[in-house]
Design a protein around this motif. Structure first.
Motif, short mmCIF file in Angstrom:
data_model
loop_
_atom_site.label_atom_id
_atom_site.label_comp_id
_atom_site.label_asym_id
_atom_site.label_seq_id
_atom_site.Cartn_x
_atom_site.Cartn_y
_atom_site.Cartn_z
N ASN A 9 0.95 -1.19 0.06
CA ASN A 9 0.03 -0.15 -0.04
C ASN A 9 0.75 1.42 0.19
OD1 ASN A 9 -2.33 1.48 -0.07
ND2 ASN A 9 -2.83 1.33 2.05
N GLN A 10 1.91 1.42 -1.03
CA GLN A 10 2.60 2.39 -0.95
C GLN A 10 2.23 3.54 -2.31
OE1 GLN A 10 5.02 3.98 1.17
NE2 GLN A 10 4.08 2.68 2.75
N HIS A 11 0.98 3.15 -2.56
CA HIS A 11 0.65 4.24 -3.75
C HIS A 11 0.08 5.45 -3.29
CE1 HIS A 11 -1.69 5.37 -7.29
NE2 HIS A 11 -1.43 3.99 -7.81
N ILE A 12 1.39 6.19 -3.68
CA ILE A 12 1.04 7.73 -2.91
C ILE A 12 0.10 8.69 -3.48
CG2 ILE A 12 2.26 9.79 -2.81
CD1 ILE A 12 3.49 7.62 -0.99
N GLY A 13 -0.28 8.40 -5.02
CA GLY A 13 -1.65 9.24 -5.47
C GLY A 13 -2.61 8.91 -4.79
N ARG A 14 -2.95 7.74 -4.50
CA ARG A 14 -4.27 7.33 -3.83
C ARG A 14 -4.48 7.80 -2.47
NH1 ARG A 14 -3.66 1.13 -4.98
NH2 ARG A 14 -4.09 1.23 -7.06
N LYS A 15 -3.12 7.70 -1.77
CA LYS A 15 -3.17 8.51 -0.48
C LYS A 15 -3.47 9.98 -0.52
CE LYS A 15 0.01 5.22 1.41
NZ LYS A 15 1.09 4.73 2.21
N ILE A 16 -2.84 10.61 -1.65
CA ILE A 16 -3.28 11.98 -1.68
C ILE A 16 -4.61 12.14 -1.98
CG2 ILE A 16 -3.10 13.84 -3.43
CD1 ILE A 16 0.03 13.11 -3.42
N LEU A 54 6.98 17.97 -5.63
CA LEU A 54 5.55 18.07 -5.96
C LEU A 54 4.87 17.38 -4.68
CD1 LEU A 54 3.23 18.48 -7.67
CD2 LEU A 54 3.41 16.41 -8.51
N LEU A 55 5.28 16.50 -3.93
CA LEU A 55 4.71 16.03 -2.73
C LEU A 55 4.66 16.85 -1.78
CD1 LEU A 55 3.44 13.43 -1.39
CD2 LEU A 55 5.75 12.74 -0.87
N GLU A 56 5.77 17.54 -1.70
CA GLU A 56 5.87 18.70 -0.56
C GLU A 56 4.92 19.97 -0.79
OE1 GLU A 56 9.74 20.16 0.13
OE2 GLU A 56 10.68 18.20 0.11
N VAL A 64 -0.85 18.77 5.82
CA VAL A 64 -0.23 17.80 6.38
C VAL A 64 1.27 17.76 6.07
CG1 VAL A 64 -2.47 16.28 6.39
CG2 VAL A 64 -0.88 16.11 4.47
N THR A 65 1.88 16.91 6.56
CA THR A 65 3.41 16.42 6.31
C THR A 65 3.62 15.65 5.32
OG1 THR A 65 3.67 14.94 7.98
CG2 THR A 65 3.93 17.07 8.85
N THR A 66 4.80 15.67 4.53
CA THR A 66 5.03 14.48 3.53
C THR A 66 4.95 13.12 4.28
OG1 THR A 66 7.36 14.72 3.83
CG2 THR A 66 6.24 15.90 1.92
N ASP A 67 5.35 13.14 5.62
CA ASP A 67 5.48 11.72 6.10
C ASP A 67 3.93 11.18 6.43
OD1 ASP A 67 8.29 11.34 6.37
OD2 ASP A 67 8.31 12.33 8.13
N ALA A 68 3.11 12.19 6.77
CA ALA A 68 1.67 11.97 6.84
C ALA A 68 1.05 11.18 5.60
CB ALA A 68 0.73 13.01 7.42
N ILE A 69 1.60 11.98 4.39
CA ILE A 69 1.10 11.21 3.19
C ILE A 69 1.66 9.90 2.93
CG2 ILE A 69 0.89 11.42 0.82
CD1 ILE A 69 0.99 14.48 1.33
N LYS A 70 2.84 9.81 3.20
CA LYS A 70 3.49 8.48 3.02
C LYS A 70 3.13 7.42 3.88
CE LYS A 70 7.93 10.68 1.16
NZ LYS A 70 9.18 10.96 1.34
N ASN A 71 2.77 7.72 5.09
CA ASN A 71 2.34 6.72 6.19
C ASN A 71 1.01 6.78 6.37
OD1 ASN A 71 4.92 6.28 6.80
ND2 ASN A 71 5.08 7.88 8.07
N PHE A 72 0.06 7.40 5.50
CA PHE A 72 -1.56 7.36 5.61
C PHE A 72 -1.91 5.82 5.55
CE2 PHE A 72 -5.55 7.58 3.57
CZ PHE A 72 -6.17 8.34 4.65
N THR A 73 -2.61 5.52 6.50
CA THR A 73 -3.54 4.17 6.19
C THR A 73 -5.14 4.57 6.41
OG1 THR A 73 -3.22 3.54 8.56
CG2 THR A 73 -1.71 2.74 6.51
#
Length: 137
Positions: A9-16, A54-56, A64-73
């Motif tokens: 589940n590391q699909h960053i686009g879906r998390k965004i 772009l993520l920043e 939110v922080t970039t870590d929040a996006i990366k670790n979002f569940t």
């Protein structure tokens, strides 16, 4: 032979996309703030990987922080909301959007009173028209 396995589940686009929806931000609004088209945001949300710069920018806009996006569940969101003992108390970022500073019933009564006054003026205007038509005969 070594293989580099991707974490689950590391699909960053879906998390965004999901964070954007939770924050009640439309794709068009995100696109405007990023200075791109809505179609570009749509493609970004379909991308598994996004460049750090772009993520920043997206993280800043979403608050939110970039870590929040990366670790979002989704589980974290469910646990976050299930941890409330009293949902009427203003909790954290999400609660700020729903804080009511007026009594909704007062606003409803105010609208009804305005509607009644408008109806009375309309009725008076119609009575005037009827009188004018009677006078012409």
């Amino acid at each position: 032979m070594t293989t580099s396995e991707k974490p689950i589940n590391q699909h960053i686009g879906r998390k965004i996309s999901r964070i954007r929806e939770l924050r009640c931000i439309k794709q068009e609004d995100l696109a405007t703030q990023l200075g791109v088209s809505q179609k570009t945001v749509s493609r970004m949300e379909q991308s598994e990987v996004i460049e750090d710069e772009l993520l920043e920018n997206v993280a800043k806009i979403l608050g939110v922080t970039t870590d929040a996006i990366k670790n979002f569940t989704e589980e974290a969101v469910v646990n976050y909301f299930n941890s409330f003992y009293d949902s009427s108390v203003n909790h954290g970022t999400f609660g700020n959007y729903y804080h009511c500073t007026f009594n909704p019933l007062d606003k409803l009564i105010e609208v009804i009173e305005k509607n009644e006054k408008l109806y009375e003026r309309l009725l008076a205007s119609e009575k005037e028209k009827i009188e004018l038509l009677k006078d012409k005969k």
